[in-house]
Design a protein around this motif. Structure first.
Motif, PDB file in Angstrom:
ATOM      1  N   ASP A 163       6.441  77.588  28.933  1.00  0.00           N
ATOM      2  CA  ASP A 163       5.811  78.268  30.069  1.00  0.00           C
ATOM      3  C   ASP A 163       4.498  78.923  29.655  1.00  0.00           C
ATOM      4  OD1 ASP A 163       7.890  77.490  31.683  1.00  0.00           O
ATOM      5  OD2 ASP A 163       8.935  79.425  31.621  1.00  0.00           O
ATOM      6  N   ASP A 164       4.479  79.466  28.426  1.00  0.00           N
ATOM      7  CA  ASP A 164       3.253  80.109  27.965  1.00  0.00           C
ATOM      8  C   ASP A 164       2.184  79.086  27.585  1.00  0.00           C
ATOM      9  OD1 ASP A 164       3.233  82.868  28.291  1.00  0.00           O
ATOM     10  OD2 ASP A 164       2.725  83.203  26.187  1.00  0.00           O
ATOM     11  N   VAL A 165       2.613  77.899  27.169  1.00  0.00           N
ATOM     12  CA  VAL A 165       1.657  76.811  26.954  1.00  0.00           C
ATOM     13  C   VAL A 165       0.986  76.465  28.281  1.00  0.00           C
ATOM     14  CG1 VAL A 165       1.390  74.373  26.359  1.00  0.00           C
ATOM     15  CG2 VAL A 165       2.834  75.849  24.944  1.00  0.00           C
ATOM     16  N   GLU A 166       1.798  76.382  29.328  1.00  0.00           N
ATOM     17  CA  GLU A 166       1.275  76.053  30.652  1.00  0.00           C
ATOM     18  C   GLU A 166       0.291  77.111  31.141  1.00  0.00           C
ATOM     19  OE1 GLU A 166       2.966  74.402  34.941  1.00  0.00           O
ATOM     20  OE2 GLU A 166       4.321  75.452  33.560  1.00  0.00           O
ATOM     21  N   LYS A 167       0.527  78.358  30.765  1.00  0.00           N
ATOM     22  CA  LYS A 167      -0.364  79.449  31.181  1.00  0.00           C
ATOM     23  C   LYS A 167      -1.635  79.520  30.328  1.00  0.00           C
ATOM     24  CE  LYS A 167       3.519  82.324  32.685  1.00  0.00           C
ATOM     25  NZ  LYS A 167       4.351  83.520  32.366  1.00  0.00           N
ATOM     26  N   GLY A 168      -1.672  78.704  29.277  1.00  0.00           N
ATOM     27  CA  GLY A 168      -2.836  78.711  28.401  1.00  0.00           C
ATOM     28  C   GLY A 168      -2.809  79.784  27.340  1.00  0.00           C
ATOM     29  N   ASN A 169      -1.632  80.398  27.124  1.00  0.00           N
ATOM     30  CA  ASN A 169      -1.504  81.478  26.149  1.00  0.00           C
ATOM     31  C   ASN A 169      -1.071  81.006  24.768  1.00  0.00           C
ATOM     32  OD1 ASN A 169      -2.130  83.335  28.173  1.00  0.00           O
ATOM     33  ND2 ASN A 169       0.025  83.567  28.759  1.00  0.00           N
ATOM     34  N   LEU A 170      -0.707  79.732  24.643  1.00  0.00           N
ATOM     35  CA  LEU A 170      -0.161  79.235  23.383  1.00  0.00           C
ATOM     36  C   LEU A 170      -0.462  77.745  23.249  1.00  0.00           C
ATOM     37  CD1 LEU A 170       1.701  80.162  20.947  1.00  0.00           C
ATOM     38  CD2 LEU A 170       3.597  79.125  22.210  1.00  0.00           C
ATOM     39  N   ILE A 171      -0.663  77.294  22.021  1.00  0.00           N
ATOM     40  CA  ILE A 171      -0.792  75.876  21.697  1.00  0.00           C
ATOM     41  C   ILE A 171       0.286  75.531  20.685  1.00  0.00           C
ATOM     42  CG2 ILE A 171      -2.285  74.079  20.719  1.00  0.00           C
ATOM     43  CD1 ILE A 171      -4.681  75.873  21.465  1.00  0.00           C
ATOM     44  N   ILE A 172       1.037  74.474  20.929  1.00  0.00           N
ATOM     45  CA  ILE A 172       2.059  74.027  19.986  1.00  0.00           C
ATOM     46  C   ILE A 172       1.532  72.799  19.246  1.00  0.00           C
ATOM     47  CG2 ILE A 172       4.388  73.090  19.709  1.00  0.00           C
ATOM     48  CD1 ILE A 172       5.281  74.807  22.032  1.00  0.00           C
ATOM     49  N   HIS A 173       1.466  72.891  17.933  1.00  0.00           N
ATOM     50  CA  HIS A 173       0.942  71.808  17.104  1.00  0.00           C
ATOM     51  C   HIS A 173       2.045  70.890  16.564  1.00  0.00           C
ATOM     52  CE1 HIS A 173      -3.352  73.061  16.553  1.00  0.00           C
ATOM     53  NE2 HIS A 173      -2.845  74.234  16.940  1.00  0.00           N
ATOM     54  N   VAL A 206       8.768  67.562  24.077  1.00  0.00           N
ATOM     55  CA  VAL A 206       7.474  67.241  23.477  1.00  0.00           C
ATOM     56  C   VAL A 206       6.569  66.537  24.488  1.00  0.00           C
ATOM     57  CG1 VAL A 206       6.335  65.810  21.735  1.00  0.00           C
ATOM     58  CG2 VAL A 206       8.313  67.199  21.104  1.00  0.00           C
ATOM     59  N   ASN A 207       7.128  65.616  25.245  1.00  0.00           N
ATOM     60  CA  ASN A 207       6.341  64.916  26.267  1.00  0.00           C
ATOM     61  C   ASN A 207       5.791  65.877  27.311  1.00  0.00           C
ATOM     62  OD1 ASN A 207       6.612  62.370  25.147  1.00  0.00           O
ATOM     63  ND2 ASN A 207       8.467  61.881  26.313  1.00  0.00           N
ATOM     64  N   GLN A 208       6.597  66.864  27.682  1.00  0.00           N
ATOM     65  CA  GLN A 208       6.145  67.856  28.657  1.00  0.00           C
ATOM     66  C   GLN A 208       5.021  68.719  28.083  1.00  0.00           C
ATOM     67  OE1 GLN A 208       9.641  70.007  29.971  1.00  0.00           O
ATOM     68  NE2 GLN A 208      10.750  68.106  30.341  1.00  0.00           N
ATOM     69  N   ILE A 209       5.165  69.112  26.822  1.00  0.00           N
ATOM     70  CA  ILE A 209       4.123  69.918  26.181  1.00  0.00           C
ATOM     71  C   ILE A 209       2.818  69.123  26.099  1.00  0.00           C
ATOM     72  CG2 ILE A 209       3.391  71.025  24.030  1.00  0.00           C
ATOM     73  CD1 ILE A 209       5.471  72.652  25.448  1.00  0.00           C
ATOM     74  N   ASN A 210       2.930  67.844  25.769  1.00  0.00           N
ATOM     75  CA  ASN A 210       1.732  67.003  25.628  1.00  0.00           C
ATOM     76  C   ASN A 210       0.937  66.905  26.931  1.00  0.00           C
ATOM     77  OD1 ASN A 210       2.139  66.485  22.915  1.00  0.00           O
ATOM     78  ND2 ASN A 210       3.261  64.585  23.281  1.00  0.00           N
ATOM     79  N   LYS A 211       1.620  67.064  28.049  1.00  0.00           N
ATOM     80  CA  LYS A 211       0.939  67.013  29.346  1.00  0.00           C
ATOM     81  C   LYS A 211       0.276  68.342  29.705  1.00  0.00           C
ATOM     82  CE  LYS A 211       4.141  63.545  31.200  1.00  0.00           C
ATOM     83  NZ  LYS A 211       5.216  63.278  32.215  1.00  0.00           N
ATOM     84  N   LEU A 212       0.639  69.380  28.977  1.00  0.00           N
ATOM     85  CA  LEU A 212       0.144  70.719  29.303  1.00  0.00           C
ATOM     86  C   LEU A 212      -1.016  71.170  28.428  1.00  0.00           C
ATOM     87  CD1 LEU A 212       3.580  72.549  29.791  1.00  0.00           C
ATOM     88  CD2 LEU A 212       2.041  71.717  31.586  1.00  0.00           C
ATOM     89  N   GLN A 213      -1.252  70.471  27.301  1.00  0.00           N
ATOM     90  CA  GLN A 213      -2.311  70.893  26.393  1.00  0.00           C
ATOM     91  C   GLN A 213      -3.141  69.690  25.947  1.00  0.00           C
ATOM     92  OE1 GLN A 213       0.157  72.810  23.340  1.00  0.00           O
ATOM     93  NE2 GLN A 213       0.227  70.924  22.155  1.00  0.00           N
ATOM     94  N   ASN A 214      -4.285  69.959  25.375  1.00  0.00           N
ATOM     95  CA  ASN A 214      -5.226  68.894  25.030  1.00  0.00           C
ATOM     96  C   ASN A 214      -4.866  68.143  23.760  1.00  0.00           C
ATOM     97  OD1 ASN A 214      -6.882  69.433  27.266  1.00  0.00           O
ATOM     98  ND2 ASN A 214      -7.957  71.068  26.160  1.00  0.00           N
ATOM     99  N   ILE A 215      -4.092  68.746  22.882  1.00  0.00           N
ATOM    100  CA  ILE A 215      -3.705  68.068  21.643  1.00  0.00           C
ATOM    101  C   ILE A 215      -2.267  67.582  21.744  1.00  0.00           C
ATOM    102  CG2 ILE A 215      -5.284  69.550  20.336  1.00  0.00           C
ATOM    103  CD1 ILE A 215      -2.758  70.926  19.197  1.00  0.00           C
ATOM    104  N   LYS A 216      -1.942  66.545  20.987  1.00  0.00           N
ATOM    105  CA  LYS A 216      -0.598  65.995  20.960  1.00  0.00           C
ATOM    106  C   LYS A 216       0.245  66.713  19.909  1.00  0.00           C
ATOM    107  CE  LYS A 216      -1.357  62.773  24.037  1.00  0.00           C
ATOM    108  NZ  LYS A 216      -0.718  62.823  25.377  1.00  0.00           N
ATOM    109  N   VAL A 217       1.490  66.966  20.256  1.00  0.00           N
ATOM    110  CA  VAL A 217       2.411  67.622  19.329  1.00  0.00           C
ATOM    111  C   VAL A 217       2.827  66.633  18.242  1.00  0.00           C
ATOM    112  CG1 VAL A 217       4.658  68.737  19.076  1.00  0.00           C
ATOM    113  CG2 VAL A 217       3.289  69.135  21.133  1.00  0.00           C
ATOM    114  N   ASN A 218       2.759  67.058  17.003  1.00  0.00           N
ATOM    115  CA  ASN A 218       3.266  66.251  15.892  1.00  0.00           C
ATOM    116  C   ASN A 218       4.792  66.382  15.870  1.00  0.00           C
ATOM    117  OD1 ASN A 218       3.765  64.874  13.525  1.00  0.00           O
ATOM    118  ND2 ASN A 218       3.011  66.503  12.194  1.00  0.00           N
ATOM    119  N   TYR A 219       5.465  65.285  16.178  1.00  0.00           N
ATOM    120  CA  TYR A 219       6.926  65.333  16.265  1.00  0.00           C
ATOM    121  C   TYR A 219       7.575  64.229  15.418  1.00  0.00           C
ATOM    122  CZ  TYR A 219      11.596  65.475  18.403  1.00  0.00           C
ATOM    123  OH  TYR A 219      12.955  65.554  18.622  1.00  0.00           O
TER     124      TYR A 219
END
Length: 362
Positions: A163-173, A206-219
């Motif tokens: 949820d915080d990724v979606e709000k722009g408060n966090l990036i998950i690498h 991971v797929n959901q996170i990838n749609k919310l941020q500009n970088i792809k999650v390393n999984y």
């Protein structure tokens, strides 16, 4: 419980020599008659991380400068984590809350020097302050300890982060599913029984996170990170936008976290790393395992460590119950050695608490 057998040769190596008999004596009362020909451990991860001997790659001054920078970064991370998860923490008046504890830390100078020296032997960029600040992903970290360690609780933590990724408060690498090596080669439920989240859930997450941020999650293509010491957890690398540096988030249950506090000390001793002086009684007891001639016993002790992690993960939650902590005692890991009392995790845990208590009194 999936306790690993002493005779297993797939995941653990027996270092007993096959040449002429010779009795070796040491403080552990060694009883086997075969000599030891190598002084290595049977766990690949431990061998890789073992601290190189000789001079450190960076000076104490540089390491201290990095420590101070990491400490400043940690303050911002702590503030963010407290704001995000503070309302979920257990308190005297809310004992049924989701999170038992949140532990926060930044690396200290000695640990930074050790890590830089180890990594510099294998790759470039670890011999300067700027290089270490750029490459070290664990200078800062938080450990979220779940009260019950269930997948439901884990999903609430992960969804809060999303949820915080979606709000722009966090990036998950990066996301790693730490899975015990004891499950290697197994299928279905038996393969995932110790996981804090199912493979399907993490894949979709991971797929959901990838749609919310500009970088792809390393999984790692959905593959679990098998831990040779059977440590189960979920690890993430995250970044507060605009800071340019990542920090580590660990998620695990209370019982696993409780034992990991002790195992972290054991890991440092067994790999010749610096250990807090207050734990000298534990160092004195474990350090001899590193001596030439004790490779087999060291391997068995590492196997016992792995079995204790499985035991902790399989414990039923004891929420709100007053109880004494109890770890898996040695079974047949030390067959042929008179060391079960000295190397029993219950005794080592008692020593750890005693050391902590003495420092607290001072």
């Amino acid at each position: 419980m999936n306790i690993l057998s002493i005779s297993s040769t797939n995941n653990f190596t027996n270092y007993r020599a096959q040449n002429k008999e010779q009795v070796i004596s040491n403080r552990f009362g060694l009883k086997i008659s075969s000599p030891i020909t190598q002084d290595t451990v049977s766990f690949r991860a431990l061998t890789i991380k073992e601290q190189p001997k000789g001079a450190k790659i960076i000076t104490k001054t540089v390491a201290k400068q990095i420590e101070e920078i990491a400490a400043k970064r940690q303050k911002a991370i702590n503030k963010y984590i407290d704001k995000l998860f503070g309302h979920m923490c257990v308190t005297e008046y809310s004992p049924s809350n989701l999170i038992y504890a949140i532990k926060k830390r930044s690396k200290l100078a000695d640990s930074i020097r050790e890590k830089a020296t180890t990594r510099a032997a294998k790759e470039a960029g670890w011999n300067t302050k700027d290089g270490i600040l750029k490459n070290a992903t664990d200078l800062n970290g938080v450990k979220i300890v779940l009260r019950d360690g269930s997948r439901k609780s884990t999903s609430i933590i992960l969804e809060t982060l999303k949820d915080d990724v979606e709000k722009g408060n966090l990036i998950i690498h990066e996301i790693e599913n730490k899975r015990p090596l004891a499950t290697l080669g197994k299928k279905g439920f038996e393969a995932e029984k110790y996981d804090y989240a199912s493979s399907d859930y993490l894949y979709n997450y991971v797929n959901q996170i990838n749609k919310l941020q500009n970088i792809k999650v390393n999984y790692n293509h959905g593959e679990p990170d098998f831990t040779e010491i059977n440590y189960p957890a979920i690890h993430l690398l995250a970044e507060l936008p605009g800071t340019g540096h990542v920090f580590e988030i660990q998620i695990m249950g209370k019982d696993v976290a409780l034992y990991k506090d002790l195992d972290d000390i054991l890991f440092k001793i067994l790999n010749n790393k610096n250990v807090d002086k207050k734990y000298k009684p534990i160092v004195d007891r474990i350090q001899p395992l590193n001596e030439l001639g004790n490779a087999d016993l060291k391997s068995r002790f590492n196997q016992y460590r792995g079995n204790v992690f499985l035991f902790q993960r399989e414990k039923a939650p004891h929420i709100g119950q007053v109880h004494n902590e109890y770890f898996l005692p040695p079974k047949d890991e030390f067959e042929g050695y008179d060391v079960a009392g000295e190397l029993d995790m219950n005794e080592l845990y008692r020593l750890m608490l005693e050391c902590d208590k003495k420092v607290a009194k001072k």
